[in-house]
Design an enzyme around this catalytic site. Structure first.
Site, PDB file in Angstrom:
ATOM      1  N   HIS A 122       0.838  -1.206   0.000  1.00  0.00           N
ATOM      2  CA  HIS A 122       0.000   0.000   0.000  1.00  0.00           C
ATOM      3  C   HIS A 122       0.876   1.261   0.000  1.00  0.00           C
ATOM      4  O   HIS A 122       0.717   2.145  -0.847  1.00  0.00           O
ATOM      5  CB  HIS A 122      -0.914  -0.021   1.230  1.00  0.00           C
ATOM      6  CG  HIS A 122      -1.832   1.152   1.338  1.00  0.00           C
ATOM      7  ND1 HIS A 122      -3.167   1.077   1.022  1.00  0.00           N
ATOM      8  CD2 HIS A 122      -1.614   2.437   1.709  1.00  0.00           C
ATOM      9  CE1 HIS A 122      -3.731   2.262   1.199  1.00  0.00           C
ATOM     10  NE2 HIS A 122      -2.804   3.109   1.623  1.00  0.00           N
ATOM     11  N   GLU A 123       1.821   1.326   0.930  1.00  0.00           N
ATOM     12  CA  GLU A 123       2.648   2.533   1.040  1.00  0.00           C
ATOM     13  C   GLU A 123       3.551   2.694  -0.182  1.00  0.00           C
ATOM     14  O   GLU A 123       3.773   3.806  -0.654  1.00  0.00           O
ATOM     15  CB  GLU A 123       3.478   2.518   2.333  1.00  0.00           C
ATOM     16  CG  GLU A 123       2.648   2.505   3.630  1.00  0.00           C
ATOM     17  CD  GLU A 123       1.603   3.613   3.718  1.00  0.00           C
ATOM     18  OE1 GLU A 123       1.787   4.681   3.106  1.00  0.00           O
ATOM     19  OE2 GLU A 123       0.574   3.403   4.397  1.00  0.00           O
TER      20      GLU A 123
ATOM     21  N   HIS B  61       3.288   6.359  -7.047  1.00  0.00           N
ATOM     22  CA  HIS B  61       2.468   7.421  -7.632  1.00  0.00           C
ATOM     23  C   HIS B  61       3.339   8.665  -7.845  1.00  0.00           C
ATOM     24  O   HIS B  61       3.280   9.320  -8.884  1.00  0.00           O
ATOM     25  CB  HIS B  61       1.300   7.733  -6.686  1.00  0.00           C
ATOM     26  CG  HIS B  61       0.184   8.512  -7.310  1.00  0.00           C
ATOM     27  ND1 HIS B  61      -0.890   8.955  -6.584  1.00  0.00           N
ATOM     28  CD2 HIS B  61      -0.033   8.933  -8.569  1.00  0.00           C
ATOM     29  CE1 HIS B  61      -1.719   9.609  -7.381  1.00  0.00           C
ATOM     30  NE2 HIS B  61      -1.223   9.616  -8.590  1.00  0.00           N
TER      31      HIS B  61
ATOM     32  N   HIS C 185       1.734   4.429  -2.901  1.00  0.00           N
ATOM     33  CA  HIS C 185       1.786   5.896  -2.809  1.00  0.00           C
ATOM     34  C   HIS C 185       3.119   6.407  -3.361  1.00  0.00           C
ATOM     35  O   HIS C 185       3.173   7.375  -4.113  1.00  0.00           O
ATOM     36  CB  HIS C 185       1.644   6.345  -1.354  1.00  0.00           C
ATOM     37  CG  HIS C 185       0.250   6.238  -0.814  1.00  0.00           C
ATOM     38  ND1 HIS C 185      -0.836   6.787  -1.458  1.00  0.00           N
ATOM     39  CD2 HIS C 185      -0.244   5.661   0.313  1.00  0.00           C
ATOM     40  CE1 HIS C 185      -1.936   6.549  -0.746  1.00  0.00           C
ATOM     41  NE2 HIS C 185      -1.605   5.862   0.323  1.00  0.00           N
TER      42      HIS C 185
HETATM   43 ZN   LIG Z   1      -2.960   5.230   1.848  1.00  0.00          ZN
END
Ligand SMILES: [Zn+2]
Length: 695
Positions: free
Chosen positions: A472-473, A479, A476
């Site tokens: 998940h991290e 991105h 980010h």
């Molecule tokens: Zn998040």
């Protein structure tokens, strides 16, 4: 059937490939916790934090701050005296100048173990927010921007509107008296909000006598008092869960006053600025655009969930009756416990049996494999220069594209240490930006986790949930890395809140895909791949009771919308609103004499945007389903994701961006339907595993 077939085919092929594999240099690096090497370091040239020469000592923050203030003055001067370049270029430079100090300082304030560094950083944070405050109320600057939009000299229209909207949040467009009112309401909201958040996590102290004697041993005590520090959600003793729930969530008048004051002030401020309610103001620049769209989304999703969640609750009640035959109702304090229990039963082994297959190095190798397959980029572990890091056990990753070269740096601060916040998160230290000389300012981010282990005893081993969090991290972080927007104000994760979680939730789907996990889950000692049976149980277990969990999120989001909505009910009636919303949106009843909202700190932090995660998840599922489900490692799908979505960050209005990337209109109905489809897909996956186990 199709599911089983494809899994066997891939399984065989990958198994062959794995027989000869050894750990890569990346995996080896992450399977060893770095330490300082003073002998060697003393021979090398020192640099500053994040390789910034100014920051060889904490005093560098004072220099950086002074430089930023001087640049700010110069840029204001330029903006307000008929500039020769587009206004947006000046504004983005202004924003970059301040963010580079503020974001860096904010991170160092939180993460640096040395107090003189942390306090110099805190001082810089305070100074820069003072400067930002002044800019927000700088009439001349606002008018220069507004006029440039009117005259068509602003440059990028979307970005200009975002900057204008930022200004207008402080009421700068209003007559003086009303503007002052907005400023004072903002101050009030900041203060009461912070006090509410602090109070929301406070343990509750109650006299020993009011706690039933049969559960007292579950709580810690101080003198004649018992301390209740949470809802004991996963405690195996039903009576203790019930007692904790009722005691911890008992109404708190002080919290209610703070909440009511904050909500009231937000509503007033939004009205003065011309919005029907605070939620409309908060949602304006997002994918959903208006609060009525959000309410529509939640209502449709709520309908979709009703029967699906009921099946979950029925299954949990059955489990409860087996455990405690004299209890015949499922209550709010039961769901986390039975969800956990059912997962453990499905996995058939303790969670700790999975961890050896998820060494930190192995997971990083998996992430690198994913990056190479999808985007043609590799994650390269680089040696830190002396002075570059705030703690000796931080890793530095260079993100390198096969033809474009270096895209940016990810610093990985993954191990727990005293004083470090116990939180998984992602920080932007420097946003990507096109520079006037034609070069590109590469992004720099930090990924923070709190892993234990990694000492001489062996590598850090992640739980299944830990793998999800790491992916998940990193979602980010990628991105930011994969974006190439011209302006840093909208780079990477600096996009609409309900778009920002799309790349990270998407990464969780990758982390739950057998095709992906099979490629990297190997025992850290034997290097054996994870057994197929275990792998499928693991992937399926992640979504067990997914409908009831999602229904809870819908309930929280709906409550957040009601409190910030046009019919917001204030004046101490927050519990009445909670009761009514719970009845409408959640399958389990409200418990009398509790006020869960007094503990819900996200009401302040998210303020009408708690729904964002659900919207992001609906979008992420649409992306996964359309482009990745059949072939999660497809390069063409990866390139399309980068070029069609990630590349832009927030540089384009989110709805338009998604319409073009997904080739369909994004409506509340579509996203609510996508989430129901996701639940059904995972339910099928679960049923397949159950059938497999029956045989
Ligand atoms: Zn998040």
């Amino acid at each position: 059937m199709k599911f089983l077939k494809s899994w066997m085919r891939h399984g065989r092929r990958k198994k062959l490939a794995r027989c000869v594999s050894t750990w890569s240099p990346l995996a080896t690096a992450f399977n060893t916790r770095p330490t300082t090497r003073p002998m060697f370091d003393s021979l090398r040239e020192r640099t500053g934090l994040f390789n910034k020469p100014e920051l060889t000592s904490f005093e560098g923050f004072y220099t950086m701050k002074e430089q930023a203030i001087a640049s700010t003055d110069r840029l204001i001067e330029e903006a307000t005296s008929n500039p020769t370049r587009p206004m947006i270029e000046i504004f983005d430079e202004l924003s970059d100048t301040l963010c580079k100090v503020a974001d860096l300082a904010e991170f160092v304030r939180i993460a640096h173990p040395q107090s003189h560094f942390a306090s110099a950083a805190e001082d810089a944070c305070i100074s820069v927010s003072g400067v930002v405050e002044k800019l927000n109320t700088h009439k001349g600057l606002y008018e220069a921007l507004r006029d440039s939009v009117k005259n068509g000299t602003s440059g990028d229209q979307h970005l200009a509107e975002l900057f204008l909207f930022d200004f207008e949040q402080s009421g700068i467009q209003l007559a003086e008296e009303r503007r002052r009112r907005v400023v004072s309401l903002n101050d009030l909201i900041l203060q009461t909000g912070q006090r509410f958040m602090a109070g929301a996590a406070k343990p509750r102290r109650v006299p020993r006598s009011i706690v039933p004697s049969n559960v007292r041993q579950f709580f810690s005590s101080e003198g004649d008092d018992i301390i209740v520090s949470g809802v004991y959600a996963e405690c195996g003793e039903a009576a203790a869960r019930e007692a904790a729930y009722k005691l911890y969530l008992a109404p708190d008048q002080h919290q209610d006053n703070l909440l009511t004051t904050t909500l009231d002030a937000r509503h007033q401020m939004a009205s003065i600025c011309g919005f029907q309610c605070y939620a409309d103001r908060a949602i304006k620049a997002s994918t959903m655009e208006t609060s009525s769209n959000v309410r529509q989304f939640l209502d449709i999703l709520s309908d979709n969930l009703h029967d699906r969640a009921k099946m979950d609750f029925d299954a949990m009640l059955k489990m409860k009756k087996q455990e405690t035959p004299y209890q015949d109702r499922l209550m709010c304090w039961d769901t986390p416990y039975f969800t956990h229990k059912a997962k453990t039963q499905l996995l058939n082994v303790a969670n700790s049996d999975f961890s050896p297959y998820f060494s930190l190095g192995g997971c990083m190798e998996g992430l690198n494999m994913l990056c190479e397959e999808l985007y043609g980029i590799s994650l390269k572990s680089e040696e830190m220069l002396p002075g570059e890091s705030w703690s000796p056990d931080v890793y530095k990753l260079a993100v390198v594209h096969e033809s474009e070269g270096l895209l940016g740096y990810i610093y990985c601060d993954l191990y727990e240490r005293p004083g470090k916040p116990h939180q998984d998160c992602h920080f932007t230290i420097q946003g990507g930006k096109q520079l006037p000389d034609g070069s590109y300012q590469n992004p720099i981010v930090v990924v923070m986790l709190s892993l234990g282990g990694g000492h001489r005893g062996g590598p850090a081993l992640l739980s299944a949930g830990g793998v999800d969090n790491l992916f998940h991290e990193l979602g980010h972080a990628l991105h930011s890395m994969l974006g190439r927007p011209p302006h840093q104000h909208v780079a990477g994760t600096r996009c609409a809140t309900d778009l920002a979680e799309v790349p990270s939730v998407l990464m969780e789907y990758f982390a739950s895909s057998p095709q992906v996990i099979r490629r990297f889950a190997r025992h850290f000692q034997t290097r054996e791949p994870m057994p197929e049976d275990m792998l499928h149980r693991l992937c399926a277990s992640k979504y067990l009771f997914g409908a009831s969990e999602m229904q809870l999120q819908v309930f929280y989001s709906a409550l957040d919308q009601h409190y910030h909505g046009p019919n917001a009910s204030f004046g101490g009636r927050t519990t009445d609103v909670l009761k009514q919303v719970q009845k409408q949106y959640y399958g389990l009843p409200y418990v009398e004499n509790t006020a869960w909202q007094h503990r819900f700190s996200h009401l302040i932090g998210y303020g009408a945007k708690y729904y964002s995660y659900l919207i992001s998840r609906g979008i992420a599922w649409s992306v996964w389903h359309k482009y990745f489900e059949k072939d999660p490692l497809s390069r063409s799908a990866g390139d399309k994701l980068r070029q069609g979505l990630l590349r832009y960050g927030g540089a384009r209005p989110p709805k338009m961006l998604l319409r073009e990337y997904l080739d369909e209109e994004i409506t509340p109905n579509k996203l609510a339907t996508a989430l129901a489809e996701e639940l059904d897909y995972h339910k099928d996956q679960l049923d397949t595993v159950f059938r497999m186990l029956d045989k």
